[in-house]
Write an enzyme that holds these catalytic residues in place. Structure first.
Site, PDB file in Angstrom:
ATOM      1  CE  LYS A 253     -10.039  -0.019  24.514  1.00  0.00           C
ATOM      2  NZ  LYS A 253      -8.904  -0.719  23.881  1.00  0.00           N
ATOM      3  CG  ASP A 258      -6.021  -2.673  28.200  1.00  0.00           C
ATOM      4  OD1 ASP A 258      -6.195  -3.720  28.849  1.00  0.00           O
ATOM      5  OD2 ASP A 258      -5.865  -2.640  26.956  1.00  0.00           O
ATOM      6  CE  LYS A 265      -2.535  -3.221  27.189  1.00  0.00           C
ATOM      7  NZ  LYS A 265      -2.331  -3.649  25.811  1.00  0.00           N
ATOM      8  CG  ASP A 276      -7.252   1.200  26.194  1.00  0.00           C
ATOM      9  OD1 ASP A 276      -7.190   1.581  25.009  1.00  0.00           O
ATOM     10  OD2 ASP A 276      -7.438   0.017  26.527  1.00  0.00           O
ATOM     11  CG  ASP A 336      -4.059  -6.588  26.177  1.00  0.00           C
ATOM     12  OD1 ASP A 336      -4.712  -5.616  26.606  1.00  0.00           O
ATOM     13  OD2 ASP A 336      -2.871  -6.505  25.797  1.00  0.00           O
ATOM     14  CD  GLU A 338      -9.078  -3.798  26.592  1.00  0.00           C
ATOM     15  OE1 GLU A 338      -8.283  -4.666  26.218  1.00  0.00           O
ATOM     16  OE2 GLU A 338      -8.922  -2.592  26.338  1.00  0.00           O
ATOM     17  NE  ARG A 340     -10.319  -6.867  19.652  1.00  0.00           N
ATOM     18  CZ  ARG A 340      -9.319  -7.280  18.870  1.00  0.00           C
ATOM     19  NH1 ARG A 340      -9.483  -8.318  18.096  1.00  0.00           N
ATOM     20  NH2 ARG A 340      -8.168  -6.653  18.868  1.00  0.00           N
TER      21      ARG A 340
HETATM   22  N1  BES Z   1      -5.583  -0.749  24.439  1.00  0.00           N
HETATM   23  C1  BES Z   1      -4.946  -1.689  23.607  1.00  0.00           C
HETATM   24  C2  BES Z   1      -4.485  -1.105  22.282  1.00  0.00           C
HETATM   25  C3  BES Z   1      -3.419  -0.058  22.332  1.00  0.00           C
HETATM   26  C4  BES Z   1      -2.103  -0.414  22.184  1.00  0.00           C
HETATM   27  C5  BES Z   1      -3.738   1.266  22.479  1.00  0.00           C
HETATM   28  C6  BES Z   1      -1.113   0.557  22.199  1.00  0.00           C
HETATM   29  C7  BES Z   1      -2.751   2.249  22.502  1.00  0.00           C
HETATM   30  C8  BES Z   1      -1.440   1.888  22.349  1.00  0.00           C
HETATM   31  C9  BES Z   1      -5.870  -2.863  23.290  1.00  0.00           C
HETATM   32  O1  BES Z   1      -6.823  -3.156  24.248  1.00  0.00           O
HETATM   33  C10 BES Z   1      -4.993  -4.050  23.183  1.00  0.00           C
HETATM   34  O2  BES Z   1      -4.397  -4.411  24.158  1.00  0.00           O
HETATM   35  N2  BES Z   1      -4.923  -4.608  21.985  1.00  0.00           N
HETATM   36  C11 BES Z   1      -4.088  -5.712  21.733  1.00  0.00           C
HETATM   37  C12 BES Z   1      -4.880  -6.678  20.866  1.00  0.00           C
HETATM   38  C13 BES Z   1      -4.307  -8.054  20.811  1.00  0.00           C
HETATM   39  C14 BES Z   1      -4.443  -8.740  22.144  1.00  0.00           C
HETATM   40  C15 BES Z   1      -5.011  -8.818  19.733  1.00  0.00           C
HETATM   41  C16 BES Z   1      -2.848  -5.231  20.996  1.00  0.00           C
HETATM   42  O3  BES Z   1      -2.951  -4.270  20.229  1.00  0.00           O
HETATM   43  O4  BES Z   1      -1.781  -5.777  21.223  1.00  0.00           O
HETATM   44 ZN    ZN Z   2      -7.435  -1.537  25.426  1.00  0.00          ZN
HETATM   45 ZN    ZN Z   3      -6.144  -4.436  25.811  1.00  0.00          ZN
END
Ligand code: BES
Ligand code: ZN
Ligand code: ZN
Length: 484
Positions: A253, A258, A265, A276, A336, A338, A340
């Protein structure tokens, strides 16, 4: 800076800091020799300062008779048979001590060590020497850098070569991770990948935004379309000289920043989101290492979908429905989630090259960090054998993985009435539903997903890493390919 092998004898070596690793049995032929030539019992002095040979411990001495080097440093190797974490820590301790006292040439005496220990000590030393200071103005307080790091001993040349290749890969991954998002855009990541390919003779294909649109990578372009920095798909291929017995694909990824998109966020959660692309960093770091190691019999594909998840009038919205490269449709429920999306297109694409095994690495979910903490990556796989190979390669790399389930019942959480699936499930089991989402794009029975959201990043300084990118994943991928 590569570690070199030195054939000099240690009393004569004109180095700034001479290092002797000592285990907790406190036995060292090198120290016996120093005792004889200098008449000083360094070990006894060290013991008086509570030095016990534990990993992370050190004892510094100046002005020993009979030595050219002005300083001698003992570093603890820990007990038993050279525990990997202890040995890495010992190497890092040597390098960190050197940086602190501005010792620009560091020489490590390895006469008492086996080759396995020498390899990991070298990797630990390189990691402990790592600094990311390219955006800091130099002052008299900044370490001017190493002039040389050498290991003295009679080990085979290939030991240091391998250690240097792995360390190079980890350091490249850290540099990519730590570079700021205004500099490391998807296009710049693609340039860096191309440089790796040209340096080590890997094949290189890069799709720019126009090509991505033309070829139907609609999930990658959807994530990137809100940004002024358009997305890319990077594909490097390592082909061995002889026969190909196995094909592997590593997919990382590469979200260069992000923001969360319209599901923005909150400020504090956005900090660190330049990292990210930790999965991409690991995959490109592995390409850098493997390009040098040139293993036999295995063809390896390194794939990085890279985009910036940003906001503008063009950005994707919640409830957009997008048809991915593989033909499946996804309803965006949360912009968010994204990572996946871009991975889904990359996974669908790489299967055209008929790999036997695919491993993806991603800073995918905060939920995985909640579940496993910041030092352990989640391992999701449909292949029992692959699970044990990854756990084993992790153990020989000092990287920790924990197997997580692909709970079938949770898959219905991705159901929607309007498309083949939506991109988020209910709150509970967020790391698992993310993995199940990816699984929808994999038509193979040997796939693993590594959620490295925790260990890709060190919030606070550790002996092996300053705060920031750790390079997590590189060593495991390389050791997996090496079969150790
Ligand atoms: N990049 C984040 C995941 C992440 C969170 C990486 C903290 C490193 C530290 C990912 O894109 C994300 O935002 N995931 C969300 C998913 C949710 C919207 C289902 C999350 O983990 O909150
Ligand atoms: Zn992300
Ligand atoms: Zn995200």
């Amino acid at each position: 800076m590569n570690i070199t092998k030195s054939a000099e004898s240690f009393p004569e070596i004109a180095t700034d800091l001479l290092v002797v690793p000592v285990g907790s049995d406190l036995k060292s032929k090198t120290l016996d020799q120093i005792k004889e030539s200098s008449g000083q019992d360094v070990l006894e002095l060290a013991k008086q300062e509570r030095f016990k040979g534990k990993a992370g411990q050190s004892f510094l001495m100046r002005g020993l008779k009979g030595l050219q080097a002005p300083r001698l440093l003992l570093v603890g190797l820990g007990g038993g048979n050279g525990e990997l974490d202890d040995v890495l820590l010992a190497g890092a301790t040597a390098a960190r001590n050197a940086k602190e006292i501005f010792a620009r040439r560091l020489s490590v005496l390895t006469a008492d060590l086996d080759t396995h220990t020498v390899e990991h000590l070298a990797i630990g030393t390189r990691l402990g020497a790592y600094i990311f200071d390219r955006h800091i103005s130099k002052s008299e307080d900044s370490f001017p850098g190493f002039e040389g790091i050498d290991f003295l001993g009679s080990f085979d040349d290939s030991v240091l070569e391998k250690a240097n290749h792995i360390a190079d890969g980890i350091i490249i991954a850290r540099d990519l991770f730590n570079e700021t998002p205004n500099i490391l855009t998807p296009a710049v990541m693609a340039d860096k990948a191309r440089t790796i390919a040209t340096s080590f003779g890997l094949e290189c294909t890069i799709f720019d935004e126009t090509e991505l649109v033309k070829r139907g990578f609609n999930l990658i372009t959807a994530v990137g379309q809100g940004s002024e920095n358009p997305p890319r798909l990077i594909h490097l291929t390592y082909k061995p000289a002889g026969e190909v017995k196995k094909r592997l694909a590593f997919v990382g990824k590469g979200v260069t920043f992000d923001t969360g998109g319209y599901n923005l966020k909150p400020g504090n959660s956005m900090l660190g989101m330049h990292g990210d692309m930790g999965g991409a960093a690991a995959v490109l770091g592995a390409a850098h290492a493997i390009g040098q190691l040139k293993p036999d019999g295995v063809e390896i594909h390194f794939v990085v979908p890279t985009a910036e998840n940003s906001i503008s009038g063009r950005a994707m919205r919640p409830q957009d429905i997008i048809k991915g490269y593989g033909g499946k449709t996804v309803e965006i429920h949360n912009t968010d989630a994204e990572g996946r999306l871009i991975l889904a297109d990359a996974l669908a694409y790489i299967q055209e090259f008929k790999p036997d095994t695919i491993i993806d690495l991603a800073t995918l979910t905060g939920a995985c960090v909640v579940a496993l903490g910041e030092y352990t990556a989640g391992l999701f796989t449909n292949d029992e054998e692959l699970a044990s190979s990854i756990l084993k390669a992790g153990a020989t790399s000092g990287e920790h993985f924990w197997r997580m389930p692909l709970t079938k019942k949770l898959a219905k959480g991705l159901d929607t009435h309007t498309a083949d699936m939506k991109n988020i499930g209910p709150r509970w089991g967020g790391a698992i539903t993310a993995a199940l989402f990816l699984k929808n794009f994999v038509n193979m029975d040997s796939w693993a997903h590594l959620d490295i959201a925790g260990p890709a990043w060190a919030e606070a300084e550790t002996p092996l890493s300053p705060p920031g990118g750790t390079g997590f994943g590189v060593a495991t991928l390389v050791n997996l390919v090496r079969g150790s």
